[in-house]
Design an enzyme around this catalytic site. Structure first.
Site, mmCIF file in Angstrom:
data_model
loop_
_atom_site.group_PDB
_atom_site.id
_atom_site.type_symbol
_atom_site.label_atom_id
_atom_site.label_comp_id
_atom_site.label_asym_id
_atom_site.label_seq_id
_atom_site.Cartn_x
_atom_site.Cartn_y
_atom_site.Cartn_z
ATOM 1 N N ARG A 112 0.837 -1.199 0.000
ATOM 2 C CA ARG A 112 0.000 0.000 0.000
ATOM 3 C C ARG A 112 0.876 1.254 0.000
ATOM 4 N NH1 ARG A 112 -2.905 3.022 4.032
ATOM 5 N NH2 ARG A 112 -1.766 1.911 5.658
ATOM 6 N N ASN A 129 7.808 0.978 1.085
ATOM 7 C CA ASN A 129 7.945 -0.227 0.264
ATOM 8 C C ASN A 129 8.896 -0.060 -0.910
ATOM 9 O OD1 ASN A 129 6.123 -1.992 1.687
ATOM 10 N ND2 ASN A 129 4.454 -0.714 0.935
ATOM 11 N N ARG A 154 -5.030 -2.347 -6.446
ATOM 12 C CA ARG A 154 -5.730 -2.483 -5.161
ATOM 13 C C ARG A 154 -6.826 -1.421 -5.060
ATOM 14 N NH1 ARG A 154 -2.128 -3.209 0.277
ATOM 15 N NH2 ARG A 154 -3.758 -3.182 1.869
ATOM 16 N N SER A 207 -7.835 -1.457 6.691
ATOM 17 C CA SER A 207 -7.939 -2.661 5.858
ATOM 18 C C SER A 207 -6.989 -3.742 6.364
ATOM 19 C CB SER A 207 -7.609 -2.329 4.401
ATOM 20 O OG SER A 207 -8.500 -1.357 3.890
ATOM 21 N N SER A 247 -4.897 -7.523 5.821
ATOM 22 C CA SER A 247 -4.248 -8.302 4.761
ATOM 23 C C SER A 247 -5.205 -9.335 4.192
ATOM 24 C CB SER A 247 -2.999 -8.998 5.318
ATOM 25 O OG SER A 247 -2.030 -8.063 5.729
ATOM 26 N N GLN A 304 5.569 -10.686 2.911
ATOM 27 C CA GLN A 304 5.610 -9.349 3.481
ATOM 28 C C GLN A 304 6.726 -8.533 2.850
ATOM 29 O OE1 GLN A 304 4.676 -8.198 7.827
ATOM 30 N NE2 GLN A 304 6.873 -8.587 7.809
ATOM 31 N N ARG A 333 14.976 -21.490 36.864
ATOM 32 C CA ARG A 333 15.252 -20.703 35.662
ATOM 33 C C ARG A 333 16.270 -21.436 34.782
ATOM 34 N NH1 ARG A 333 14.607 -15.143 34.694
ATOM 35 N NH2 ARG A 333 15.983 -14.329 33.052
#
Length: 422
Positions: A27, A37, A86, A95, A97, A118, A176
């Site tokens: 997007r 992106n 899109r 929105s 995925s 991704q 632990r």
């Protein structure tokens, strides 16, 4: 109609499961980092890193970018992948995925399996995708997603100002464990999600049915969300073990490429030739530089499909580049003769069946881990790392070690002759 369907089925990479598509959601309205992106990461648009991984995996019938932004569309087209416009309906901050993937599947009924990759996972490698898909094509899972192993102790969150005490959620403080005594926990790293059409469209989810995970290495589990992540991601992609984006590959290991070098491998001659057929990445480049420092001439072999990237590879590695055809033996033989070498002075690395003859002829030969069986059988040395994950560096160090041993033997031989003459 039946003949056409049969023809379409035969063209698929996995006819038994149908059309497998890669889908990267990109997007344009990123709030954290504007147009992140396509922001350059180590000189490559961010989305280019995962597009390279998808293309080089060579498992998809189609690779798509779903976007609402013209600049992102142009970047996607420059990588020769498909663009899904899109809609505004699935381009808002709210929105999901899942909604975006469902829109894509509605427009593309031919797709039966989709891999949502991704865009912000630049360290994803082709072999991750290839091996994860096998869980669907061979093991018949309905969904597969990527995870990473974390060694972190979790504690219950309490409201600020509350008198409530926190409690451990995944450990016993009285016992632990040491890190080496604990297997840690698997958590999603968000790199990719494989799912069938039916799971997404009928059940409305990406994980379900027969579900499996694919574990990735921590060094490959990088996610960019905010500005502070950027320098960390840039350092990570430049570290050994991460591939530089290049052209489509035609082997299990990465893009089709190779290296030729001259050095003192055998005591019989002072030169050898080294050819490697794996993807170029930072660890490989370090290996090449070590060879060059040892006075090794390196020539990069480029497939005919990658001829346009020849100059790019030369700039990236500082090596001469040469185009080779489908049968590397013909071109390598010509080079061996031109350089007046013998095959015993050749060190060759290849990862597919086409390299088998060269691997058998060469004095030194190697195949990356996870290479095709023909290459591993023909090679005299198997690298610890896979192609695109440091195999070139492994073989370069192997060649340098042989050089060193050859020089020592030569010195001993000279010393022995000198002693005898005395």
């Amino acid at each position: 109609m039946a003949a056409r369907k049969q023809e379409e089925a035969e063209s698929l990479k996995y006819p038994e499961v149908g059309h497998v598509a890669a889908l990267i959601l990109a997007r344009g309205g990123s709030k954290g980092i504007p147009l992140k992106n396509i922001k350059p990461l180590a000189g490559i648009p961010l989305i280019g890193w995962v597009l390279r991984a998808a293309i080089d995996s060579d498992v998809f019938d189609s690779v798509w970018v779903s976007t609402d932004h013209d600049e992102i569309k142009e970047v996607a087209k420059s990588w020769k992948v498909e663009v899904h416009p899109r809609s505004e309906k699935v381009s808002s901050d709210d929105s999901t995925s899942l909604e975006t993937i469902q829109e894509f599947l509605e427009k593309h009924p031919e797709v039966t399996v989709v891999c949502n990759i991704q865009a912000t996972s630049p360290c994803l490698h082709p072999f991750h995708i290839k091996n994860a898909l096998k869980k669907i094509t061979e093991d018949r899972y309905d969904s597969v997603f990527s995870v990473v192993r974390r060694y972190q102790f979790r504690w219950k969150e309490v409201k600020k100002g509350s008198d409530e005490c926190t409690e451990p959620e995944n450990l016993n403080p009285a016992k632990r464990p040491r890190r080496q005594d604990w297997n840690g926990e698997l958590v999603e790293n968000g790199s990719f999600y494989f799912a069938t059409r039916d799971l997404i469209m009928k059940e409305g989810r990406l994980q379900g049915g027969r579900v499996a995970y694919f574990e990735m290495e921590p060094e490959h589990s990088v996610d960019i969300d905010v500005d502070i992540d950027w320098p960390v991601a840039e350092q990570r992609v430049l570290r050994p073990g991460v591939s530089f984006p290049g052209g489509p590959c035609d082997t299990d290991s990465g893009m089709s490429s190779g290296y030729v070098s001259d050095s003192e491998v055998s005591s019989a001659k002072s030169r050898d030739t080294e050819l490697l057929n794996v993807s170029i990445h930072s660890r490989d480049i370090e290996g090449l530089r070590k060879l060059q420092k040892d006075d090794v001439e390196v020539v990069l072999l480029i497939s005919e499909e990658d001829v346009l990237r020849q100059m790019h590879y030369k700039l990236m590695t500082g090596c001469e580049a040469m185009v080779v055809g489908e049968d590397p033996l013909k071109d390598v033989q010509s080079m061996v003769e031109k350089k007046k070498l013998d095959w015993n002075d050749v060190a060759y690395m290849g990862c597919d069946a086409a390299s088998e003859s060269c691997l058998r002829l060469a004095g030194l030969s190697a195949a990356p881990a996870y290479a095709q069986p023909e290459a591993i059988r023909a090679g005299k040395f198997t690298c610890k790392h896979g192609g695109g994950a440091g195999a070139v560096r492994d073989f370069a160090e192997h060649v340098l070690l042989q050089n060193q041993q050859a020089r020592l033997q030569k010195q001993k031989a000279v010393g022995a002759v000198t002693t005898a003459l005395k």
